[in-house]
Scaffold this motif. Structure first.
Motif, PDB file in Angstrom:
ATOM      1  N   ASP A 148      -1.470   3.034   2.039  1.00 37.40           N
ATOM      2  CA  ASP A 148       0.202   2.841   2.959  1.00 37.40           C
ATOM      3  C   ASP A 148      -0.026   4.158   3.107  1.00 37.40           C
ATOM      4  O   ASP A 148       0.017   5.478   2.592  1.00 37.40           O
ATOM      5  N   SER A 149       0.631   4.732   4.525  1.00 35.81           N
ATOM      6  CA  SER A 149       1.029   5.795   5.126  1.00 35.81           C
ATOM      7  C   SER A 149       2.839   6.383   5.222  1.00 35.81           C
ATOM      8  O   SER A 149       2.927   7.022   6.315  1.00 35.81           O
ATOM      9  N   ARG A 161       0.191  10.724  11.429  1.00 35.07           N
ATOM     10  CA  ARG A 161      -0.062  10.761  10.146  1.00 35.07           C
ATOM     11  C   ARG A 161      -2.224  10.684   9.851  1.00 35.07           C
ATOM     12  O   ARG A 161      -2.075  10.490   8.686  1.00 35.07           O
ATOM     13  N   CYS A 211      -3.753   9.498  10.579  1.00 30.00           N
ATOM     14  CA  CYS A 211      -4.826   8.415  10.914  1.00 30.00           C
ATOM     15  C   CYS A 211      -6.136   8.627  11.752  1.00 30.00           C
ATOM     16  O   CYS A 211      -7.211   7.967  11.292  1.00 30.00           O
ATOM     17  N   CYS A 227      -3.496  10.887  -4.195  1.00 30.11           N
ATOM     18  CA  CYS A 227      -3.126   9.340  -2.887  1.00 30.11           C
ATOM     19  C   CYS A 227      -3.563   8.273  -4.088  1.00 30.11           C
ATOM     20  O   CYS A 227      -3.483   6.987  -4.163  1.00 30.11           O
ATOM     21  N   ARG A 271       1.832  10.557   1.214  1.00 37.16           N
ATOM     22  CA  ARG A 271       1.250   9.741   1.444  1.00 37.16           C
ATOM     23  C   ARG A 271      -0.066  10.851   2.070  1.00 37.16           C
ATOM     24  O   ARG A 271       0.157  11.499   2.274  1.00 37.16           O
ATOM     25  N   PRO A 272      -1.731   9.650   2.099  1.00 35.64           N
ATOM     26  CA  PRO A 272      -1.444   8.248   1.758  1.00 35.64           C
ATOM     27  C   PRO A 272      -1.125   7.982   0.563  1.00 35.64           C
ATOM     28  O   PRO A 272      -1.616   8.616   0.079  1.00 35.64           O
TER      29      PRO A 272
END
Lengths: 690, 897
Positions: free
Chosen positions: B236-237, B393, B395, B430, B438-439
């Motif tokens: 989940d981010s 984020r 990614c 995490c 996050r994550p």
């Protein structure tokens, strides 16, 4: 030795007449002379039978060159190796075998050694792309050495066309498409003393590509059988053969005797049916050695018959056989030893066309019922009963009615009668942990679930019926790998093993011995090694009236360790009593062992002379089962209960387990000999009195 | 436990620290003893630090499958070890039964300090021997250890030297934790020292994936992956709140803008194609990881199988695929998974484009295909924001947009992996119970201990053996293959694994093989082709070996090293001199061991065992030289027979029966590869042609149209016919070649017999005649009531006369049917029916047509009573005269071509 017929006493045939050493033995017209060992004795006789006046050298292959195809007269187009022909004509050395050539499609090719190729088919098509074989031509080079000038007739053939040069001169030219027949072409070569060069050129349009020449005719199978017999006498292949002689009955000329069934006419002549659907009557099978055998084709065209029984009906011998689709009754009406009527007695079982739906039988019981067992079909390696009665044993009454008896069979290659009770043999696989012998009790279910849905009481969601445990497990690998057939030695025959059972093994080309006993209504017993080294996979066993054991063999499709692919043999007791464990019986606290000879008491009474381990098998859909829950046993005591009897007391007995007994320390009183086979396997289902 | 009667066979020890413990195996520790009884080791082998003297001390470093390894210069067995540092391996050997045993070690590049005696060890029953091996490396160069054992032969028992069997359940369990750490992508952010590369997991190429996935699913997935698939490798981010929602939505828009969606194009979904996809899914091997979706009875259309799904949980269960994929997107994914999923976890099953569509069509139908939705039009502004979110984020730490796309600068680095152990164990970071920043991964708390321990170990130099097992676990190899006593197909999945119809090799022919000792068995180059390209020689198996591609690079080498052999290096081969090669060929031939009874050779498929000419390409000679002597030992349960007993061959006339010489000769023959001379005994088409001699020939067999109770009858003049004893009717006639019995006689037989000459006549459907009806039936029946075949008799010249019966008005009627080639050359067959039991007034009806000229004639007392030639009609419509006397009616039918 003259042929022994049944007209006079059979017992006289059980032992070969003592050979007077002064009278030479002749085989195929030449004298048999014993040499230092088996191989040299054989070679000595062959050289005398088929003397070669020339010495064949090694051969070499140079391949491929391009060939334009049939019909274009292209075989005569010379390729580079033919540049060497003048050298050969001039009587020089052979071609340069180290030279490299530019072959088809520009490949660099060199001479490759083939070794001695006389009398063998030489495959010229190697495993490569078709481009290298189709529309190609190759050369073969070899030598033949003569001590003087002589004429040699060479018989040869090729696939396809062939040119042959002898010392550089063309002696054969056949540019034709054909398949290989090694007897097609004959050329007479005038050999010069010393080395002669042969160069062959073989072309190929497509398909097979091969070459073969003959230097020696095939040995007559009767000569072969007689030679093997004589060699067995002089050089027994194993200690077992000191007690049991194995005689090979030559196959009928031009036929393949893949034995599927075996019985005897009232006059003693064996009747054999084959997987190729022939039924033969064998005359002269009792002679030692059986070289004057003659065969009569009683019937043919049957659909893979895997069992045969002879019955006397109203004074006439009638032959029954189970073909894939039916039980057939064959009658010879006019007495010419050929069947005239093929009557379908019963065909009330399903035949889906699956290759594995083999059908076995019949064996007749005392009431005249014909017993039949059916394989399940194989679908993706799992047994399936997709049509009626697959995986069942049933009997067909004298009125021709099918009466189902037992289900849950897998691959039941063999039915046998043990003192009035009917048993069957199954082969390991799905739901069969290892090969087994089981009692065909009415209503019993033997563990393979595929056939259970043909039972009257079967309901879709019902639990499976109670599983009938086998009377004997044959531990896989130790006691064969594919059991087949059960024959019981008639009383008063077969030396110490009269009344005992014998089971064939196809993979191992061997015969096992079994003994059954009934404890609280349950059959169980032991199996023992008996005889190894038969010619091929043992498929059928039958005792003749004289107490000798006929062995029908075939291993096609499954393979066996035997050197032949099929045949018929006969096992004869020599009269020399082997030192063996005759039988093994369970008692409440151990086993009673009966031996065939008096025991060395100290060794026999020592518990350390024995070892025991027990294990069982898993019931599951996997192929076979490992030995499960193996555990050692302790031998608490070994008590002599007679000169040949030992009572073993064991720490515990495990129901449902095979008890494997090793007897490394047991010795005979006479000479201190060890046992011929120091192992036995008792399948314990019930402990007496428990 | 029973009282011990075992005495330590060896009590002396050379070093003070050497000890030997010999104890009875307790009943509880008795594992499987396989049919061939190869014995086993008692437990996993523990790897420990070793200071070069004390075999008792040293910290544990984990587990090995066996006391074997082969390390190149600089390589280590464990990251905590230096390349020149020694180590210790401890474990137990179980001697399966009484006898004398000996252990031997092949040692290179080091010195071995072993607690085991040099000579024979006496066991009086099954017993376990604890052993410790201290290995001191001579420098940092190559080092190798391979442990062999043997049991002395006493005539019946015993086995030749062979590598010690492996048991590695704990080693594989440890590898599973490591694989899980990889799956979670921990090392993508957290530095992992020199081994970092090996621990990283490249996540899917987002841009390419977006083209295949439905945007509504992408939206849910990006927003809350741990809800969609708890424990997924995608954390989940995004937190709670409208701003987070907007960022997640922007990401969906950006992704949608990066690729043209494959969109909604329906796949074929008629029942027949769905059935094909269903069968493909269940037979190709998908079941190994994903589990069956339907009972085997349904998947294979076999109603006699139990109609229930196995209870075993799959290692990779499906989520609901329906809302996730565009149909063509799923097909494209299945056809080449690595295109979007570079981690290689989903391998290629080498599907054709058509198969991929069948499979996708079935899966989407099974999960409930979703209706097309309106095209999703990405908003350009949102998409621009999405690109920023992607960077912000982090990614990019895991995902690239597409291979070779420029670095957007969004990769994150975090604390080193080795420092995470405590945090994982404590439920922080995490993987904490609650998202702390996050994550975040929603993990089951029981997973944490294994992950924590694994994270702590993820440092130091690369350890190729550990990496091999980790890769093995990561790729889920154990879902289908057993290895070292671990893994293998779940029991409930086995019925889904099948053989080709022609194959008959038992489980060897349907189940993926056990890979214990595969590094020792297989040529590394071949193994590499198997794992990377899905190369396979087990023609009997329907399930496919997947191709794992680049991600499996090095796996084959690693398996060799783990078995203690050098990759790509075999024991010296016997030289293929002519005499050896030819002896080998003869040994393999039908007069020898008849290898082609089971094995394929070239174009001849046999019953499905691997092709002989590939043997030397695939197998190591070192393995063959052990295996050939007693196949059951290295491969329990194999169908391969044992041809050599304690060094003696069953074939005594080749090479003096010397087993070793024969084994070498066969290898010399193998080593010629595709140029091996063919063994004798390979059936050739046309090899079993049935000739008809001077007499007619009857041959019962399976025929294409006359069924499984067929009777073929051949005549010397070359006209032949087939009779169906089930339907009780003549079926057809042909001329020229009678039959080729290969189908019935080659190999195991039992196949349809072919090789017939051209068909010249085919009987009209149904029975040839009816009796008892006063008027012809409105429709000719398919069968005669109560018809039974009764057999045949042979006339003196061998002509068969079939006998059969049927029912007419409750009475049995007996027929004898004699069919022969017609004596007139312009006619084909003459059929004569002799019908007994016909009563006065009963009529007989004959079907003659259509399309075949037939004349029927009733004969009474030799004189013709009625005649009818059919030229167009279906029936001979005229009844024959009633027969008023008690003699059989004879009816003749002439058949013309």
């Amino acid at each position: 030795m003259s042929a022994c017929t049944l007209a006079f006493t059979l017992a006289a045939c059980a032992f070969p007449a003592a050979q007077d050493p002064a009278v030479p033995v002749r085989i195929g017209g030449v004298e048999y002379v014993r040499q230092a060992d088996r191989a040299s004795t054989r070679a000595f006789l062959l050289d005398a039978l088929q003397p070669r006046r020339v010495v064949w050298g090694d051969w070499w292959l140079l391949s491929p060159f391009a060939y334009a195809g049939h019909g274009r007269d292209d075989l005569k187009t010379p390729q580079a190796p033919e540049l060497e022909l003048p050298k050969l004509r001039a009587g020089g050395a052979g071609p340069d075998l180290a030279a490299s050539y530019r072959g088809k499609d520009g490949f660099a090719i060199t001479w490759r050694p083939l070794g001695e190729i006389s009398d063998q088919r030489v495959e010229l098509r190697r495993n490569g792309s078709a481009a290298l074989h189709d529309n190609s031509v190759c050369y073969l080079y070899g030598t033949v050495e003569a001590s003087t000038a002589m004429v040699l007739e060479l018989v040869l053939g090729s696939d396809d066309g062939l040119r042959l040069w002898h010392n550089g001169r063309l002696v054969l030219d056949k540019d034709v498409p054909r398949s290989l027949d090694p007897d097609t072409d004959r050329v007479q070569l005038v050999l010069t003393p010393g080395v002669n060069h042969l160069l062959a050129k073989v072309c190929n349009g497509g398909g097979d590509w091969a070459f073969q020449f003959r230097t020696r005719p095939q040995l007559d199978p009767r000569v072969e059988a007689e030679l093997e017999y004589r060699l067995d006498l002089d050089f027994p292949p194993s200690p077992e053969r000191l007690h049991w002689r194995v005689l090979t009955v030559p196959e009928p000329p031009g036929s393949i005797l893949e034995v599927g069934g075996l019985d005897f006419l009232p006059d003693g002549r064996p009747v054999v049916c084959t997987r190729r659907g022939e039924v033969w009557i064998v005359a002269g099978a009792y002679a030692e050695p059986p070289v004057d055998v003659s065969y009569t084709l009683f019937a043919e065209g049957l659909h893979e018959p895997l069992g045969l029984a002879v019955r006397e009906e109203r004074g006439r011998a009638v032959v029954y056989s189970v073909q894939r689709p039916e039980l057939t009754r064959m009658v010879d009406l006019d007495g010419d030893d050929r069947a005239d009527v093929y009557e379908c007695v019963n065909a009330d079982w399903g035949v889906s066309g699956n290759y594995h739906e083999f059908a076995f039988g019949p064996k007749f019981d005392a009431e005249g019922n014909a017993w039949v067992t059916l394989n399940v079909g194989f679908c993706g390696s799992l047994g399936k009963s997709v049509v009626h009665w697959r995986g069942w044993a049933f009997k067909i009454t004298p009125a021709g009615e099918l009466v189902p008896v037992a289900s849950g069979l897998r691959s039941p290659n063999g039915i046998g009668m043990w003192h009035g009770e009917v048993f069957y043999l199954d082969n390991q696989g799905d739901y069969v942990g290892t090969n087994k012998l089981a009692h065909l009790q009415p209503g019993s279910w033997h563990g393979h679930p595929s056939s259970v849905h043909w039972r009257d009481d079967w309901r879709e969601s019902a639990p499976l019926p109670a599983r009938m445990e086998p009377a004997i497990w044959f531990p896989y690998g130790k006691m064969g790998q594919s059991s087949a057939d059960l024959a019981v030695a008639p009383a008063g025959t077969f030396g110490p093993f009269a009344g005992q059972g014998f089971v064939g093994d196809q993979t191992r080309a061997s015969i096992l011995r079994v003994n059954l006993e009934e404890i609280d209504g349950v059959f169980q017993g032991s199996c023992h090694p008996f005889l190894t080294g038969l010619a091929s996979g043992v498929n059928r066993l039958a005792f003749a009236a004289d107490g000798s054991l006929f062995v029908g063999m075939t291993d096609r499709g499954w393979g066996s360790v035997g050197p032949k692919r099929q045949g018929l043999q006969r096992v004869v007791y020599t009269g020399a009593v082997p030192f063996e464990l005759a039988s093994m019986h369970v008692e409440s606290d151990g086993f009673r062992l009966e031996f065939t000879q008096d025991l060395d008491e100290a060794a026999a009474a020592d518990p350390r002379s024995y070892r025991m381990v027990s294990y069982t098998y898993e019931w599951h859909a996997e192929y076979g089962s490992p030995e499960m829950d193996a555990a050692p046993h302790r031998v608490l005591a070994a008590d002599l209960a007679g000169p040949r009897t030992v009572r073993l007391r064991i720490d515990r007995l495990r129901e449902g387990f095979v008890h494997e007994l090793q007897m490394p320390g047991v010795r005979a009183r006479a000479g201190g000999a060890a046992l011929l086979h120091a192992e036995a396997y008792y399948t314990l289902q019930r402990v007496p009195g428990r | 436990m029973p009282p011990s009667t075992i005495q330590p066979a060896v009590s002396a020890s050379r070093g003070a620290a050497l000890t030997l413990v010999l104890a009875l195996a307790s009943a509880a520790s008795v594992l499987l003893v396989a049919g061939g009884d190869p014995g086993r080791t008692g437990a996993d082998w523990e790897l420990r630090q070793f200071d070069g003297a004390d075999l008792e001390a040293g910290a544990s470093l984990g587990w090995l499958a066996r006391p074997d390894f082969a390390l190149d210069a600089g390589q280590v067995l464990h990251p905590a070890l230096r390349a020149d540092q020694g180590f210790q391996i401890r474990g137990a050997v179980v001697f399966p039964r009484a006898g004398r045993y000996r252990l031997r070690h092949q040692v290179e590049g080091g010195t071995l300090l072993a607690s085991t005696p040099q000579g024979w060890i006496e066991a009086e029953a099954e017993q376990e021997l604890q052993i410790a091996l201290g290995f001191t490396r001579s420098g940092a160069g190559p080092a190798r250890l391979q442990t062999w054992w043997e049991m002395e032969t006493d005539g019946l028992d015993g086995f030749r030297p062979e590598p010690l069997p492996a048991v590695g359940a704990r080693a594989h369990e440890m590898a599973m934790h490591a694989a899980r750490l990889m799956e979670l992508g921990c090392a993508n952010c957290h530095a992992a020292g020199a081994e970092a590369g090996a621990w990283r997991r490249p996540a899917p190429y987002l841009g390419l994936a977006a083209a295949r996935l439905r945007p509504e699913w992408l939206r849910a997935w990006i927003r809350h992956p741990q809800q969609v698939r708890p424990g997924s490798g995608m954390p989940d981010s995004f937190g709670a709140g409208p701003a987070e929602d907007a960022d997640a939505e922007a990401l969906v828009h950006w992704l949608a803008a990066t690729a043209e969606p494959l969109g909604w194009t329906a796949l074929a979904s008629e029942p027949t194609t769905i059935a094909l996809g269903r069968k493909l899914y269940h037979e190709a091997g998908c079941v190994g990881c994903h589990g069956p979706l339907e009972p085997a009875a349904v998947a294979y259309g076999e109603p006699d199988l139990p109609a229930r799904l196995p209870a075993d949980p799959p290692v990779a269960p499906f989520q609901d695929l329906g809302p996730k994929w565009w149909p063509r997107g799923l097909a494209a994914f299945l056809a080449d998974p690595a295109l979007t999923h570079p981690d290689g976890r989903m391998p290629s099953l080498q599907l054709t484009a058509q198969e991929a569509e069948l499979l996708a069509g079935y899966l989407l139908q099974h999960f409930g295909a979703k209706a097309p939705i309106a095209d999703f039009e990405p908003d350009p502004a949102a998409a621009r924001r999405g690109r920023e979110v992607f960077v912000e984020r982090g990614c990019e730490s895991c995902h690239a947009v597409a291979p070779g796309m420029p670095d957007l600068g969004g990769a994150k680095t975090a604390a080193p992996l080795t420092e995470l152990g405590g945090r994982i164990a404590a439920g922080a970071g995490c993987m904490g119970e609650v998202a702390q920043g996050r994550p975040h991964y929603a993990l089951a708390s029981r997973e944490r201990a294994g992950l924590a321990a694994t994270a702590a170990r993820a440092q130091g130099p690369p350890a190729p053996l550990a990496e091999t097992l980790r890769r093995f676990a990561y790729l889920n190899c154990l879902a289908c293959h057993a290895k070292d006593g671990a893994g293998g197909l779940a029991a409930g999945y086995r019925p889904y694994f099948r053989s080709n119809e022609a194959a008959d090799l038992g489980d060897e022919g349907r189940l993926p093989p056990d890979l214990s000792g595969a590094g020792f068995k297989l040529q590394t180059g071949w193994m590499d082709r198997v794992v990377r390209e899905g190369a396979a020689v087990r023609g009997a198996l329907i399930a496919r070996m997947p191709a794992f591609g680049a991600v499996a690079a090095g796996l084959a080498e690693g398996l060799a090293r783990a078995d203690g052999v050098w990759p790509h290096r075999d024991a010296p081969w016997p030289e293929p001199v002519d005499a050896r090669v030819l002896a080998g060929r003869n040994l393999a031939g039908e007069k020898g061991f008849a290898c082609t009874s089971c094995h394929a050779f070239g174009a001849y498929a046999s019953i499905g065992a691997p092709p002989l000419e590939t043997s030397a390409e695939r197998l190591r000679y070192a393995w063959w030289a052990v295996y050939a002597h007693d196949p059951q030992r290295l491969k329990p349960g194999t169908r391969m027979p044992r041809y050599f007993e304690h060094g003696v061959s069953t074939l005594t006339d080749v090479l003096d029966g010397d087993a070793d010489a024969q084994v070498d000769a066969m290898w010399a023959w193998f080593s010629l590869g595709e140029f091996m001379p063919a063994p004798t005994g390979i059936p050739r088409p046309g090899g079993l042609v049935l000739e008809v001699g001077e007499r007619p020939r009857v041959f019962r067999t399976f025929l294409q149209d006359a069924g499984s109770r067929a009777i073929a009858v051949g005549f010397p003049v070359g006209t032949h016919y087939a009779f169906d004893a089930q339907a009780v009717r003549l079926v057809d006639a042909w001329k020229g070649a009678f039959l080729d019995a290969s189908g019935a006689w080659a190999g195991r037989g039992g196949n349809v017999t072919g090789g017939r000459g051209p068909e010249v006549w085919r009987a009209p459907p149904g029975p040839a005649l009816l009796a008892g009806l006063q008027e012809p039936p409105a429709a000719w029946p398919d069968a005669l009531a109560g018809a039974h075949y009764l057999g045949y008799r042979l006339e003196p010249d061998g002509t068969p006369v079939m006998a059969w019966e049927f029912e007419s008005e409750g009475a049995r009627m007996l027929v004898q049917e004699r069919t022969v080639p017609h004596p007139d050359s312009d006619q084909l067959l003459l059929r004569r029916f002799t019908i007994a039991d016909l009563k006065a007034g009963q009529r007989v009806w004959v079907r003659c047509g259509p399309g075949t000229g037939m004349t029927a004639r009733a004969v009474e007392n030799g004189a013709m009573a009625a005649e009818r030639t059919n030229d167009a009609g279906e029936l001979v419509r005229r009844a024959f005269r009633p027969f008023a006397y008690n003699r059989p009616m004879v009816l003749e039918i002439e058949v013309s071509q």
